[in-house]
Design a protein around this motif. Structure first.
Motif, PDB file in Angstrom:
ATOM      1  N   MET A 329      22.694  -5.226  43.940  1.00  0.00           N
ATOM      2  CA  MET A 329      23.819  -5.017  42.881  1.00  0.00           C
ATOM      3  C   MET A 329      24.321  -6.418  42.601  1.00  0.00           C
ATOM      4  O   MET A 329      24.178  -7.459  43.311  1.00  0.00           O
ATOM      5  CB  MET A 329      25.114  -4.250  43.302  1.00  0.00           C
ATOM      6  N   ILE A 330      25.033  -6.652  41.413  1.00  0.00           N
ATOM      7  CA  ILE A 330      25.724  -7.764  40.984  1.00  0.00           C
ATOM      8  C   ILE A 330      27.112  -7.309  40.760  1.00  0.00           C
ATOM      9  O   ILE A 330      27.527  -6.476  39.913  1.00  0.00           O
ATOM     10  CB  ILE A 330      25.337  -8.554  39.856  1.00  0.00           C
ATOM     11  N   LYS A 331      27.982  -7.948  41.688  1.00  0.00           N
ATOM     12  CA  LYS A 331      29.675  -7.472  41.619  1.00  0.00           C
ATOM     13  C   LYS A 331      30.390  -8.845  41.204  1.00  0.00           C
ATOM     14  O   LYS A 331      30.035  -9.831  41.896  1.00  0.00           O
ATOM     15  CB  LYS A 331      30.039  -6.892  42.753  1.00  0.00           C
ATOM     16  N   GLU A 332      31.550  -8.530  40.635  1.00  0.00           N
ATOM     17  CA  GLU A 332      32.379  -9.787  40.722  1.00  0.00           C
ATOM     18  C   GLU A 332      33.554  -9.350  41.162  1.00  0.00           C
ATOM     19  O   GLU A 332      34.240  -8.267  41.133  1.00  0.00           O
ATOM     20  CB  GLU A 332      32.824  -9.834  38.981  1.00  0.00           C
ATOM     21  N   VAL A 333      34.156 -10.198  42.188  1.00  0.00           N
ATOM     22  CA  VAL A 333      35.426  -9.904  42.956  1.00  0.00           C
ATOM     23  C   VAL A 333      36.429 -11.139  42.820  1.00  0.00           C
ATOM     24  O   VAL A 333      36.044 -12.416  42.815  1.00  0.00           O
ATOM     25  CB  VAL A 333      34.812  -9.763  44.519  1.00  0.00           C
ATOM     26  N   PRO A 334      37.669 -10.807  42.865  1.00  0.00           N
ATOM     27  CA  PRO A 334      38.329 -11.948  42.959  1.00  0.00           C
ATOM     28  C   PRO A 334      38.561 -12.640  44.303  1.00  0.00           C
ATOM     29  O   PRO A 334      38.326 -11.874  45.292  1.00  0.00           O
ATOM     30  CB  PRO A 334      40.000 -11.031  42.702  1.00  0.00           C
ATOM     31  N   ALA A 335      39.132 -13.627  44.456  1.00  0.00           N
ATOM     32  CA  ALA A 335      39.148 -14.451  45.720  1.00  0.00           C
ATOM     33  C   ALA A 335      40.204 -15.471  45.773  1.00  0.00           C
ATOM     34  O   ALA A 335      40.509 -16.007  44.528  1.00  0.00           O
ATOM     35  CB  ALA A 335      37.874 -15.130  46.127  1.00  0.00           C
TER      36      ALA A 335
END
Ligand code: FES
Length: 415
Positions: A329-335
């Motif tokens: 999968m390709i996911k975008e996450v806040p950091a």
């Protein structure tokens, strides 16, 4: 596995010349054995079977007993969970840890905990894990503290870590420097010495802030009493009022360490909270020891990363985006810049791989495709080739820009 399996492993070192000469017979001997061997396929694979038993990917355990040690410390005794497929506990080397994996609110969290029982006791069927409940200890230890009961099922890795005595590498004298709950691997090492599993001497200097915080005091003193020629325990208290007799006061300074040990002829093992590492490592600079003489227990993630001099001050408390390729999968996450990449991935419930959370095991190794991360200098254990080709360990890397990274598929093999 039982004692007998281990008895079969017998390695004798004769001398450099004899050992090197022995290799000249290796190929002709192998050819003879192949000629004599049966054509029938093998039904057993003892070497791989033994490797599996020593290094299981996952162990299913359950809590058998909970023992109160101090007001803020408990020991959880773990045994095999036969029903879920773990028949025997993996043997380990005193000083190693287990990474425990716990599901909290649909999030899988891992954390390393040193094994405080001895390797011999793992053959008898149990591991002890001793936990201190501390205010700034993330949320896994408090969760375990409140929720784990006798019978709770637990998932752990196999034994991991490098803070163990290795006779081919280490001096015959171990100088153990422990702080607070960092005493746990030393209980295991002291027991292993007393049980004859480790042929070395131990001077254990144990720093605590208060008398009530000394864990395993009676047991350590008993081990010392019964093994006077091998084990010496020095309690060092930093509180102002001390009633305990025979202890030192203050901190683990170079001067105090020098009083009790011949440092240059010792292998130093250190385990404790981050603040203790920072203090002790400065003190040890005075002895100018080669790095191979000092071993540290995995201490978990850095708690105050922005206090490091190399951390870019204009990035403190900034928010970024991580694009991660994980499990197809390709996911975008806040950091956040002050939380590790690993924590950001865990918050997004992606179950990223991890074990030591200290930069040491390489289980979280990932390829950084784009962006900049600040790597903690005290937990950067990457190989040179990994540094060159932009691999990072997510547990010791902090985003200071948007990032894109790949967690290699074969490595995303969970425990
Ligand atoms: S979890 Fe071990 S190196 Fe990151």
């Amino acid at each position: 596995m039982n004692d007998k399996d281990y008895e079969k492993i017998d390695i004798t070192i004769k001398s450099n010349t004899k050992d090197i000469f022995a290799f000249t017979k290796l190929v002709p001997d192998r050819i003879k054995r192949i000629e004599k061997a049966s054509n029938e396929p093998l039904t057993e694979d003892p070497i791989n079977d033994l490797a599996q038993k020593l290094h299981p990917i996952r162990q299913h355990l359950k809590i058998d007993q909970i023992i109160d040690n101090t007001k803020s410390t408990k020991t959880f005794r773990l045994i095999s969970d036969f029903e879920r497929g773990t028949e025997q506990l993996a043997y380990f080397r005193a000083g190693q840890y287990l990474s425990l994996k716990v599901e909290i609110n649909d999030e899988w969290i891992t954390r390393p905990y040193s094994i405080s029982s001895s390797p011999k006791e793992s053959l008898e069927g149990f591991y002890d894990i001793t936990m201190k409940k501390e205010e700034d200890d993330g949320f896994l230890t408090p969760y375990i503290w409140e929720n784990w009961k006798v019978g709770t099922k637990v998932i752990s890795s196999g034994p991991e870590g490098f803070m163990y005595y290795e006779p081919l590498r280490d001096k015959k004298h171990i100088l153990g420097l422990a702080g607070g709950s960092g005493i746990t691997p030393f209980r295991s090492i002291a027991k292993a010495i007393a049980e004859g599993e480790i042929d070395a001497k131990l001077t254990l200097m144990y720093g605590c802030s208060d008398e009530d915080d000394i864990i395993f005091f009676d047991e350590l003193k008993q081990l010392e009493k019964e093994n006077l020629d091998k084990i010496k325990v020095v309690i060092v208290l930093s509180c102002e009022e001390v009633t305990l007799k025979g202890c030192e006061t203050g901190f683990l300074t170079a001067e105090l360490i020098d009083k009790y040990a011949d440092v240059s002829n010792s292998s130093l093992f250190i385990c404790g909270p981050q603040i203790m590492y920072e203090f002790v490592e400065k003190e040890l600079e005075r002895f100018n020891l080669p790095p191979k003489q000092i071993r540290r227990e995995a201490f978990g993630e850095i708690k105050n990363i922005s206090a490091f001099s190399g951390f870019p001050k204009d990035k403190i408390d900034k928010n970024f985006k991580i694009t991660v390729h994980i499990g197809g999968m390709i996911k975008e996450v806040p950091a956040k810049s002050t939380e590790s990449v690993l924590v950001a991935l865990e918050r997004a419930k992606l179950a990223p791989p991890s074990k030591c959370r200290s930069g040491e095991c390489g289980f979280c190794r990932s390829l950084l495709l784009d962006g900049d991360a600040y790597i903690s200098p005290i937990s950067d254990w990457r190989r040179d080739a990994d540094k060159k080709f932009n691999y990072i360990h997510t547990c010791s890397s902090y985003p200071i820009s948007d990032l894109e990274l790949i967690i290699p598929r074969k490595q995303h093999r969970d425990f």
